[in-house]
Structure formats: structure tokens, C-alpha cells
Design an enzyme around this catalytic site. Structure first.
Site, PDB file in Angstrom:
ATOM      1  N   GLY A 300       0.807  -1.219   0.000  1.00 60.92           N
ATOM      2  CA  GLY A 300       0.000   0.000   0.000  1.00 60.92           C
ATOM      3  C   GLY A 300       0.836   1.264   0.000  1.00 60.92           C
ATOM      4  N   SER A 301       0.323   2.284   0.675  1.00 60.42           N
ATOM      5  CA  SER A 301       0.924   3.621   0.597  1.00 60.42           C
ATOM      6  C   SER A 301       2.284   3.744   1.269  1.00 60.42           C
ATOM      7  CB  SER A 301      -0.036   4.660   1.191  1.00 60.42           C
ATOM      8  OG  SER A 301      -1.187   4.779   0.387  1.00 60.42           O
ATOM      9  N   THR A 302       2.730   2.733   1.996  1.00 59.31           N
ATOM     10  CA  THR A 302       4.110   2.788   2.494  1.00 59.31           C
ATOM     11  C   THR A 302       5.079   2.879   1.315  1.00 59.31           C
ATOM     12  OG1 THR A 302       4.242   0.365   2.566  1.00 59.31           O
ATOM     13  CG2 THR A 302       3.585   1.479   4.589  1.00 59.31           C
TER      14      THR A 302
END
Length: 575
Positions: A300-302
Site C-alpha cells: 500500500g501507501s508505504t
């Protein structure tokens, strides 16, 4: 015929007369063959007696030498008592050791009453397989059969009281883990014969321990203890938080790791569900999977951390640049949009990071191009198998053919699946001057780490990522992870799970990649919740479960690791 001739003829004698007046002479001859025959017979009997005596003596010698093989539990050799070295944490605390035990065997050819023996043994071992045990005891062609391995002293005493003929015991070595499941996925476990199956136990065998055991060179007290990089104090904290996340957030799975940024040492790592290495089969195979290094997930957004780093490091994007996030991006039949909380306007680079804008990140990646994006991801170690001592390491997955749509979705964490541990390692490189250090579960000094470090971004890029981490920790989705005095910064990621080939709008994989103290990072912490159904404030985003996990870990671990709290420092963000 005269009377003399008659008597002579009856008596078997011959009488000669020399004429008138001559005297009688007994001319009968003595038998000459019988004494010789008697002597021959005596010689043969003596030879047979000596031969029989030799055969008997030979048999006695044979049985004296080989009788052990017919009744012993195993062929002569060192394997039964082969030991493993103690495993210690970095401070000398015991993680794994050997204890002496015994195993029970039977000699079926000597069993008098198999039915009675089975009934008596079942009274001590309720889970005894009666049929299998009976078959072993009645197999008269066998000299040996295992009945029960690794008994406790109490069990051995109870069996001895039964007085069952043909039942014996052999000394053995059993592996014992004082912490139970606390560090299960790091330590791994051994099989019934004390051979490493997973984790660092398997690693030790791969380093030659199994060969030493086969050669009989691993007796008791012959091996030096093996010290790991794990800090048992921190490990206990991480394990508690991870296990608690299963019930607190109703997660399918959870995990977390603490890395020393300067050395690459893994100080603590836990994955749940887990297992007890003292009885690894008790909880089923689901607990054996080490999801931190042996499972791959879309993070995801990591991943926006890495997209931001490569965009800035390439020089094609500046921190002061702005990007249009007023409307979705449509490409190849797909629509890239932002969540409702992201402002619909032109965003600066720090705002893209703080608000976690998919549109803004996609526009940055479009500038640097797909080829350079893949080059950076390889540098960060996110497209190849991670190198470390732990055997359970899975290779990341990526699109077979990269297209522009793949490049865009990968920029915000969809399309490439990596292990949480290697994501943490790559994150550590971006906040520690830009050098990637492969992780280790063994002690390593900063000098040793420097010798194997590889530069992946410029120091100035690292400084900027560190500032963005702090910004997000103070004002963005990472606020729920901040611990007063320790300045935790990082990036959350909420990735929709792929179910039956389609992205689910209900199930997600949530992670938080963090560092502390962010003004001068010493440790990286990554946590995840897989398919959480609950979260703080009634939400299931990463900021509501994965980030609070990091908060709980840092609040308890930072003082143990000697991190001094700082309530006055401030890291300025240059934008």
C-alpha cells in the site's frame, strides 16, 4: 581224530606234533588290527570335542560382541546424544537449550503378553495408539521398536513401576525453549531427532552443525553458545503487541519488527498466529508461517516513501514542485483517484506525502519513467529475494510485463508484493543516510555493517525523507503512532486485498513504516495488520490499527534500548 586235535580245533588253536615224544606248542596268533582302530576312534572323538568347544566359544564371543545390536534401540553411534549449542539473545539471556531425557522402546521377541502390556501403557499414556503399539509388540521378527520418545522423569518412573518385561529406555537429548512462542519464528524448532526444521535452528544445521552431529562431535558441553542479535526484552514487547492485535483489531494475522538502522540487526520480530516450538504441532500449520519474512503482501501507501525518494533522488522532481490533484487520472480503462480526505487541488510534494495522494504520486512517477522506477526498486532490494540468515525468506512478486498502468499502481503500493521485513530494510536505508544494509539475526558492529552497506540514494535525499516522515508523524496519518519525547515518524499504508483476482473494498492489508527518534533515527519499526475488522475510533485504516501498534511498541521499548527522551528538539522541514 585224537582228543588233542579235537580240543585244539574247538579252541581255535593249532597244535603241531614233531613226531613221537615231541612236546605241544600253542601256535594260535593274536589279532593285530583292533588296537589301531580303537586309537583312531579316540582321535576322531577328541577332534570333534575340540571342534565343538571352539564353535561354542566362538558363538559366545559373537553374542558378546553383537548381542547389543539385536536389542539396542539404534545402531551404535553418537546420534542419540548429539547436542545442539545453546542459543542466547544479545545480552546472554537463554533462548534455547538441550535437556536430558529418555525414550521408551520394546524388544518384541521378548514380550510375554502384548495385550497386558498395551493396557498398562495406556493407563499412563491415554493418547497411546493401542493398535499400532500392539502390532509393534507382536512383531516377533523385530528385535526393537520405539514406543514413546522423550519421556518426562515422572512418566519413566510410572512405566518402571508397571514392571513390563522387554520394555527399556534409552537416553536422549530434547530441545527446550524457555520463552515458548515468544521468539518462535526467529528460533524455529527441531524435529524429534533434534534436527533443525525452521528458523535459526535450521540455519545452524546448514552451517555444518548436522555434519558435526553425524561425526559424533557434538556431545554435551562441546559446543559454544550461539548469540543472536535479538534483544529478549524487546522481543517480549513486540510479541505481546502482535498477539494482542489479533483480538484487539480482529485481524487475520499481524506482525512487527525492530531494526537497528546503523547495523541492520534485527532486535525483535514476531508474527501471529504463531506456535510453541516446544510443541510445534499443537496449534496446526497456520502458525508456522513467518509472515514477516516468509509472506509477501502489497504494502500500500508505504511504497509512496520509495516513490518519493526515487523522484527526488533522480533530480527530476524538486521538493517545491506542485502537481495537479484536482481530478482522477484515467489510463487504459482504469481510473486512479484519491480518498475523500485528500484535497482536490494542486499539491506540493510534502502535501502529496502528508495527505497520501495517489494522483500526485502517479504524476511524479510519470515524470521519472518506468525504467528508472524499476532500477530504483531493485536498488532498494524490493524486487529481489532478501539475503539474511533466516531460511524462511520469500521472493517478491511483480508484473511479468511492466506497462504504464503497472508503473502507476506500483508507485502507491499495488502490483508489487514484498515481505514486510525487506520493506523495513529499504525504509531504514532511506532514513539513515541512504545506505542499504541487509538484515542480520546475528550480532554485527557498525563497522562490519559499513563494510557491506550499499548506497541507494544521496544523503540529501535521506534527509528529506526523514523530514517527511516527521511531518507525517506530527500532522498526517502517523499521529496515532507518536510517543511524546521519542518523536516517531513514518508512513502508513492501507492496501486493498486481492480476492479472487479482484481488489476487495472490505478487506485490507494495513502497515506502518516508522523510525524513531526521527530527528536522529536509531531504529526502524514496521507493523502490519492483515484483514483487520476493527480499529481505533471505529475505522479500519492503518492509522487506526497498524500505527497504534507502533506506538505501543515504541512506548515500552525505547527506554529499554537506552533512547533518551527529548521534549524540546524540532526538525525543520525545508519547503
Amino acid at each position: 581224530m585224537s582228543i588233542i586235535h579235537l580240543l585244539a580245533s574247538r579252541s581255535g588253536r593249532q597244535v603241531e606234533l614233531d613226531g613221537p615224544g615231541s612236546h605241544r606248542r600253542n601256535l594260535m596268533k593274536k589279532p593285530r588290527g583292533k588296537p589301531q582302530k580303537r586309537r583312531s576312534r579316540l582321535g576322531v572323538l577328541a577332534a570333534l570335542f575340540v571342534l565343538g568347544y571352539c564353535i561354542i566359544c566362538g558363538k559366545l564371543v559373537y553374542y558378546g560382541i553383537h548381542a547389543r545390536d539385536e536389542t539396542a534401540s539404534i545402531p551404535p553411534g553418537p546420534s542419540m546424544l548429539a547436542s545442539r549449542p545453546d542459543i542466547l539473545d544479545r545480552n546472554g539471556q537463554l533462548l534455547a537449550t538441550d535437556i536430558r531425557t529418555v525414550s521408551m522402546f520394546a524388544e518384541p521377541i521378548k514380550v510375554v503378553d502384548a495385550d497386558d502390556a498395551v493396557e498398562k501403557l495406556a493407563s499412563i499414556f491415554p493418547d497411546l495408539d493401542r493398535r499400532s503399539t500392539y502390532q509393534k509388540l507382536t512383531n516377533k521378527r523385530s528385535h526393537f521398536a520405539w514406543l514413546r520418545r522423550q519421556l518426562s522423569p515422572k512418566q519413566q518412573s510410572e512405566v518402571l513401576k508397571l514392571g513390563i518385561p522387554a520394555i527399556g529406555f534409552r537416553p536422549e537429548v530434547k530441545r527446550f525453549y524457555p520463552g515458548g512462542p515468544t521468539a518462535a519464528h526467529v528460533l524455529g524448532y527441531v524435529d524429534i531427532d533434534n534436527h533443525g526444521v525452521t528458523g535459526m535452528e535450521k540455519y545452524l544445521d546448514q552451517q555444518g552443525l548436522s555434519d558435526l552431529a553425524s561425526a559424533g562431535l557434538t556431545g554435551v558441553n562441546t559446543l559454544e553458545p550461539v548469540k543472536l542479535s535479538i534483544d529478549l526484552r524487546a522481543q517480549n514487547v513486540v510479541h505481546d503487541v502482535v498477539v494482542d492485535a489479533l483480538t484487539r483489531y480482529e485481524s487475520k494475522a499481524a506482525g512487527a519488527v525492530i531494526l537497528d538502522i546503523h547495523t541492520g540487526e534485527v532486535l525483535a520480530m514476531a508474527s501471529a498466529p504463531d506456535f510453541d516450538p516446544n510443541d510445534p504441532h499443537a496449534t496446526g500449520s497456520d502458525g508456522w508461517l513467518n509472515r514477516m519474512s516468509g509472506g509477501t503482501f502489497e504494502m500500500g501507501s508505504t511504497f509512496k516513501t520509495f516513490s518519493m525518494a526515487m523522484a527526488l533522488d533522480s533530480g527530476l522532481v524538486k521538493l517545491t514542485d506542485t502537481f495537479d490533484a484536482t481530478k482522477p487520472i484515467r489510463i487504459g480503462g482504469f481510473t486512479i483517484h484519491d480518498d475523500a480526505y485528500v484535497p482536490r487541488r494542486w499539491l506540493t510534494v510534502p502535501e502529496i506525502f502528508r495527505h497520501s495522494s495517489n494522483i500526485g504520486t502517479a504524476r511524479m512517477i510519470d515524470i521519472i519513467g518506468m525504467d528508472k522506477q524499476r532500477e530504483y526498486l531493485k536498488r532498494f532490494g524490493l524486487l529481489t529475494r532478501m539475503e539474511t540468515e533466516l531460511p524462511e525468506v520469500k521472493t517478491p512478486s511483480q508484473p511479468k510485463v511492466w506497462k504504464k498502468i503497472n508503473s502507476i499502481t506500483v508507485s502507491f503500493g499495488h502490483g508489487v508484493a514484498t515481505t514486510p521485513l525487506q520493506t523495513a530494510v529499504a525504509g531504514a536505508a532511506l532514513v539513515d543516510g541512504g545506505e542499504l544494509i541487509e538484515p542480520t539475526f546475528l550480532p554485527r558492529t557498525a563497522e562490519q555493517a559499513s563494510a557491506v552497506a550499499e548506497r541507494v540514494v544521496k544523503p540529501s535525499t535521506s534527509d528529506t525523507i526523514r523530514a517527511l516522515f516527521k511531518l507525517n508523524g506530527e500532522e498526517g496519518s502517523g499521529k496515532s503512532a507518536d510517543v511524546p519525547g521519542f518523536h516517531v515518524g513514518g508512513k502508513t499504508g492501507t492496501a486493498n486485498k486481492v480476492i479472487n483476482g479482484r481488489y476487495s473494498h472490505v478487506l485490507s492489508f494495513n502497515a506502518y513504516l516508522a523510525a524513531f527518534p526521527i530527528q536522529d533515527p536509531k531504529y526502524v519499526v514496521l507493523s502490519f495488520c492483515d484483514e483487520p475488522r476493527k480499529g481505533d475510533h471505529g475505522m479500519t485504516f492503518a492509522t487506526n490499527n497498524a500505527a497504534p501498534m507502533v506506538h505501543d511498541i515504541v512506548a515500552r521499548v525505547a527506554p529499554m534500548l537506552g533512547v533518551q527522551p527529548d521534549f524540546g528538539s524540532n526538525l525543520l522541514v525545508a519547503y
